[in-house]
Scaffold this active site. Structure first.
Site, PDB file in Angstrom:
ATOM      1  N   HIS A 169       0.861  -1.183   0.000  1.00  0.00           N
ATOM      2  CA  HIS A 169       0.000   0.000   0.000  1.00  0.00           C
ATOM      3  C   HIS A 169       0.899   1.235   0.000  1.00  0.00           C
ATOM      4  CE1 HIS A 169      -3.762  -2.075   0.426  1.00  0.00           C
ATOM      5  NE2 HIS A 169      -3.418  -2.644   1.589  1.00  0.00           N
ATOM      6  N   CYS A 210      -0.327   2.758  -4.393  1.00  0.00           N
ATOM      7  CA  CYS A 210      -1.049   3.987  -4.704  1.00  0.00           C
ATOM      8  C   CYS A 210      -0.174   5.199  -4.400  1.00  0.00           C
ATOM      9  CB  CYS A 210      -2.328   4.079  -3.883  1.00  0.00           C
ATOM     10  SG  CYS A 210      -3.599   2.883  -4.350  1.00  0.00           S
TER      11      CYS A 210
END
Length: 330
Positions: A169, A210
């Site tokens: 992430h 991301c």
């Protein structure tokens, strides 16, 4: 001449005869010179006519000496070409570190289903490119920093390059450890910028994470644009400064936006990256050309009916980079 000083007739006749003889000799000499000049002029005219009658010889084009004309340009070209490309002749070519964060602590971050598919694909591809692959799984932020420091301190003197793939992430300018804490991207690249044994050698980072929370919306396109992924399940998965020279950083998405990972098939970016490496490297294509195709392929897909993803490449490479690939039997 007599005693009185007068010239006798006989003397006068003798003198006249001598004069006539001298005149005759002068006349003969003059005639002889004229004849010589005339003959010389005739000879010149005849020579000129004979030369003009001869057919003109066709001049053949000069033939190049292949030993000379081919040798020097080829030698010069070889030197130029050698200076334009990074050397990739060592075996192994270098280390490839894969950080694969799957199980996240706490309820705020979901486990990253499908990431093992990316890890397996990257392992296969970089092993076929003569890299020594090492996988580190489920690292906290401090562990990620420690493993980066460990690899930066290794002996790279007999290696050609270094590769680091991070699957996690992320947020703007950082990736997350499984504890949810941020690791700035520049803290992951900086130790390798300071590694003297990797100086002037390519250092490659591929980040699947991301870079923000916004979703890129698709736009209307001409008829014929079809989506092959819109019915699959995707999850959201990050600003990467390329500091110093000889870095290449491939990011799954541009700043502030999400990247997507299929829960079974892996992420769009990593799977397309592996596919294009396996196509382009055996053809001796440079990384810029390969990653441009990755950008085009990923950005052309429509995800979950309306979303798009645009990867980005940042690099400070100073030469062309062509990665080797083992020849696999079909």
């Amino acid at each position: 001449m007599d005693e009185t000083g007068h010239v006798s007739n006989n003397d006068q006749i003798s003198q006249a005869t001598k004069n006539e003889q001298n005149k005759g000799k002068a006349s003969d000499e003059s005639q002889r010179k004229k004849a010589v000049r005339k003959k010389s002029q005739v000879d010149k005219e005849n020579l000129h006519q004979s030369v003009s009658i001869l057919p003109k010889r066709k001049r053949k084009p000069l033939k190049s000496n292949s030993n000379i004309s081919d040798h020097y340009p080829k030698k010069k070209h070889a030197v130029t070409k050698q200076n334009e490309f990074y050397s990739m002749s060592k075996r192994p070519c270098g280390y490839c570190l894969i950080i694969n964060n799957y199980n996240f602590e706490g309820p705020s971050l979901k486990n990253r289903k499908g990431t093992d598919k990316d890890k397996d694909s990257l392992t296969r591809v970089f092993e076929n490119m003569f890299f020594k692959v090492e996988v580190r799984a489920d690292l906290r932020a401090s562990d990620m920093q420690n493993v980066i420091k460990e690899f930066a301190e290794r002996d790279h003197s007999e290696l050609n390059a270094f590769v680091c793939c991070i699957l996690s992430h992320g947020e703007k300018g950082s990736v997350l450890g499984i504890d949810g804490k941020q690791v700035p991207i520049h803290e992951l690249t900086q130790p390798f910028a300071e590694c003297r044994k990797l100086a002037s050698k390519p250092k490659l980072f591929f980040i699947q994470a991301c870079q923000g929370n916004e979703a890129q919306q698709g736009v209307w396109m001409a008829d014929g644009q079809e989506s092959t992924t819109e019915d699959k399940t995707f999850e959201e998965d990050a600003y990467i400064p390329a500091s110093h020279s000889d870095f290449l950083i491939g990011m799954a998405t541009v700043e502030q936006y999400q990247s997507f990972r299929h829960t079974e098939d892996g992420s769009i970016y990593i799977q397309e990256l592996c596919k294009q490496l396996e196509i382009g490297c055996p053809r001796k294509e440079d990384m810029h050309s390969i990653l441009t195709r990755v950008n085009r392929a990923v950005s052309s897909q429509i995800i979950q009916r309306s979303n798009k993803q645009m990867p980005e490449v940042r690099y400070t490479l100073t030469k062309k980079l062509v990665l080797p690939m083992k020849q696999t039997s079909s």
